[in-house]
Design a protein around this motif. Structure first.
Motif, short mmCIF file in Angstrom:
data_model
loop_
_atom_site.label_atom_id
_atom_site.label_comp_id
_atom_site.label_asym_id
_atom_site.label_seq_id
_atom_site.Cartn_x
_atom_site.Cartn_y
_atom_site.Cartn_z
N ALA A 297 -0.31 -25.72 -14.84
CA ALA A 297 -1.64 -26.01 -14.28
C ALA A 297 -2.71 -25.07 -14.80
CB ALA A 297 -1.59 -25.93 -12.75
N GLU A 298 -2.36 -24.17 -15.68
CA GLU A 298 -3.28 -23.11 -16.09
C GLU A 298 -4.56 -23.63 -16.71
OE1 GLU A 298 -1.97 -20.43 -19.32
OE2 GLU A 298 -2.43 -18.79 -17.92
N LYS A 299 -4.47 -24.68 -17.51
CA LYS A 299 -5.65 -25.16 -18.23
C LYS A 299 -6.51 -26.09 -17.39
CE LYS A 299 -6.98 -27.49 -22.53
NZ LYS A 299 -6.49 -28.16 -23.76
N GLY A 300 -5.87 -27.08 -16.74
CA GLY A 300 -6.65 -28.10 -16.04
C GLY A 300 -6.32 -28.28 -14.58
N GLY A 301 -5.58 -27.35 -13.98
CA GLY A 301 -5.22 -27.47 -12.58
C GLY A 301 -4.15 -28.53 -12.36
N VAL A 302 -3.96 -28.92 -11.10
CA VAL A 302 -2.97 -29.93 -10.74
C VAL A 302 -3.67 -30.99 -9.90
CG1 VAL A 302 -2.20 -28.47 -8.83
CG2 VAL A 302 -0.80 -30.40 -9.53
N LYS A 303 -3.42 -32.26 -10.23
CA LYS A 303 -4.05 -33.38 -9.54
C LYS A 303 -3.01 -34.07 -8.66
CE LYS A 303 -6.33 -37.84 -10.42
NZ LYS A 303 -7.46 -37.60 -9.52
N THR A 304 -3.37 -34.33 -7.41
CA THR A 304 -2.48 -35.03 -6.48
C THR A 304 -2.72 -36.53 -6.58
OG1 THR A 304 -2.50 -33.16 -4.95
CG2 THR A 304 -1.79 -35.28 -4.07
N LEU A 305 -1.65 -37.30 -6.73
CA LEU A 305 -1.74 -38.75 -6.80
C LEU A 305 -1.77 -39.31 -5.38
CD1 LEU A 305 0.87 -39.25 -9.65
CD2 LEU A 305 -1.62 -39.38 -9.84
N PRO A 306 -2.80 -40.03 -5.01
CA PRO A 306 -2.94 -40.49 -3.63
C PRO A 306 -2.01 -41.66 -3.33
CG PRO A 306 -4.72 -41.36 -4.97
CD PRO A 306 -3.94 -40.44 -5.86
N GLY A 307 -1.69 -41.82 -2.06
CA GLY A 307 -0.93 -43.00 -1.63
C GLY A 307 0.55 -42.74 -1.47
N PRO A 308 1.38 -43.20 -2.40
CA PRO A 308 2.84 -43.13 -2.21
C PRO A 308 3.36 -41.71 -2.24
CG PRO A 308 2.31 -43.84 -4.43
CD PRO A 308 1.02 -43.83 -3.68
N HIS A 309 4.56 -41.53 -1.68
CA HIS A 309 5.21 -40.23 -1.58
C HIS A 309 6.50 -40.20 -2.39
CE1 HIS A 309 2.58 -40.25 1.93
NE2 HIS A 309 2.76 -38.95 2.08
N LEU A 310 6.90 -39.01 -2.76
CA LEU A 310 8.26 -38.77 -3.25
C LEU A 310 9.10 -38.36 -2.04
CD1 LEU A 310 10.53 -36.51 -4.27
CD2 LEU A 310 10.22 -38.58 -5.63
N ARG A 311 10.21 -39.04 -1.83
CA ARG A 311 11.10 -38.73 -0.70
C ARG A 311 12.22 -37.81 -1.19
NH1 ARG A 311 11.11 -42.52 4.02
NH2 ARG A 311 9.04 -43.49 3.96
N TRP A 312 12.12 -36.55 -0.79
CA TRP A 312 13.08 -35.52 -1.22
C TRP A 312 14.19 -35.41 -0.19
CZ3 TRP A 312 14.86 -30.76 0.56
CH2 TRP A 312 15.51 -29.96 -0.39
N ARG A 313 15.43 -35.48 -0.68
CA ARG A 313 16.58 -35.52 0.21
C ARG A 313 17.13 -34.11 0.48
NH1 ARG A 313 19.53 -40.15 1.13
NH2 ARG A 313 18.72 -41.02 -0.84
N ALA A 314 17.12 -33.71 1.74
CA ALA A 314 17.74 -32.45 2.17
C ALA A 314 19.14 -32.75 2.67
CB ALA A 314 16.91 -31.80 3.28
N HIS A 315 20.13 -32.12 2.07
CA HIS A 315 21.51 -32.38 2.48
C HIS A 315 22.37 -31.15 2.25
CE1 HIS A 315 22.53 -32.92 -1.79
NE2 HIS A 315 21.45 -33.67 -1.87
N GLY A 316 23.57 -31.17 2.78
CA GLY A 316 24.42 -29.98 2.82
C GLY A 316 24.93 -29.51 1.50
N SER A 317 24.90 -30.35 0.45
CA SER A 317 25.45 -29.92 -0.83
C SER A 317 24.37 -29.45 -1.80
CB SER A 317 26.23 -31.08 -1.48
OG SER A 317 25.40 -32.22 -1.64
#
Length: 340
Positions: free
Chosen positions: A210-230
């Motif tokens: 992100a050093e040169k142009g920052g970071v842009k957030t994409l609106p709307g949908p989400h990434l679903r990250w799975r939290a699990h025991g392994s």
């Protein structure tokens, strides 16, 4: 069809702007990850599955769940991720075919159906010099049920503000798979910042990308990250404690080299609080013998702050106290109140 005993391609099309790279080892949720890509409303991408010499039959899963996808599968002869996960990420990205954008996905996470469409919408509207894009997160459990939704990210953030947000926390969360980056910045930076087990790797890498142009957030949908025991960052902390401590130390060395260059006027207290927070949450507890090392790291950021060594000892003591049943119950009760 790619002529190799280790590769299979399903319907390849050279005209793609986005490579979705899946460094795969577990087969349990790979089908769900691929199915979420099959359900994307915009199919202008190619999927690359890099099989890290898995004991699961990932090829059959790729064939079964990848029908209709532009998919390339490759099985590596050596399991590399077990000792150098970042190197495995690099060799998986080396499978790609010059697509200008790369999405480092996961073998157990899920993309909501409009994710790729949101990416192309941002591309078509013009990104300027931005090399890093991200989705907001939703955390799911092993069965796919929603656990929590972290605070949303701002629509745009500079590298300095992004780093400060990482150090402060404040309800926002970051993982690797919700970020899409340009091949140009990946090549310019020489790939990912490497720490043991890739812990803290994504955080340091995204700040650099992100050093040169920052970071842009994409609106709307989400990434679903799975939290699990392994997972490394959840259930396997016990066997990975030494790697976690080594990664934290490596991240602090990187931080010392970068934070003062990016925001020297406001680094001292923020960095010290970050170190104390990370030490308090590490499980199982930090060995007392490492108090001296982390005191040195903390003093590099806050040389004028009083009682730094004592605060490090208290943080390690809190980490050790979490093993006590009554403390664990109180912390769990506090967590439930926080997310309710």
């Amino acid at each position: 069809m790619i002529n190799s005993v280790n590769k299979v391609s399903l319907g390849c099309d050279p005209d793609r702007m986005l490579a979705i790279v899946i460094p795969a080892w577990r087969g349990r949720h790979l089908g769900a990850a691929l199915q979420s890509l099959r359900l994307q409303t915009d199919q202008r991408f190619r999927v690359y599955v890099g099989d890290d010499a898995s004991g699961d039959d990932l090829l059959s899963l790729a064939k079964e769940n990848g029908q209709g996808l532009d998919l390339v599968y490759h099985r590596f002869d050596e399991n590399l991720g077990g000792r150098d996960l970042v190197a495995h990420w690099h060799r998986c990205i080396a499978l790609t075919q010059d697509e200008p954008w790369i999405w480092l996905f996961s073998d157990d996470d899920v993309a909501e159906p409009e994710c790729v469409a949101s990416f192309f919408g941002a591309i078509q509207s013009g990104l300027g010099e931005t090399d890093l894009l991200r989705f907001n997160l939703r955390i799911i459990d092993d069965s796919g049920a929603l656990v929590r939704t972290p605070r949303p990210n701002p629509l745009w953030e500079s590298a300095e503000d992004f780093l400060r947000s990482i150090l402060v926390g404040g309800g926002r969360e970051w993982r690797a798979p919700e970020h899409i980056f340009s091949r140009q910045v990946y090549d310019q930076k020489g790939g990912f910042v490497s720490f043991p087990m890739a812990l803290y790797t994504d955080l340091a890498t995204w700040v650099e990308f992100a050093e040169k142009g920052g970071v842009k957030t994409l609106p709307g949908p989400h990434l679903r990250w799975r939290a699990h025991g392994s997972g490394i960052s959840s259930g396997q902390r016990i066997q990975n404690r030494d790697a976690l401590l080594a990664a934290l130390n490596g991240f602090l060395v990187w931080l010392e080299q970068n934070v003062k260059r990016r925001s020297p006027d406001r680094s001292d207290r923020v960095c010290l609080k970050f170190i104390l927070r990370e030490l308090r949450r590490i499980q199982p507890s930090v060995p007392w013998g490492m108090a001296g090392l982390f005191t040195v790291r903390a003093k590099a950021f806050a040389p004028r702050s009083p009682f730094v060594g004592l605060r490090i000892i208290f943080a390690i003591g809190f980490s050790r106290a979490r093993h006590l049943p009554i403390v664990s119950r109180l912390l769990y009760w506090r967590y439930l109140r926080k997310i309710s």
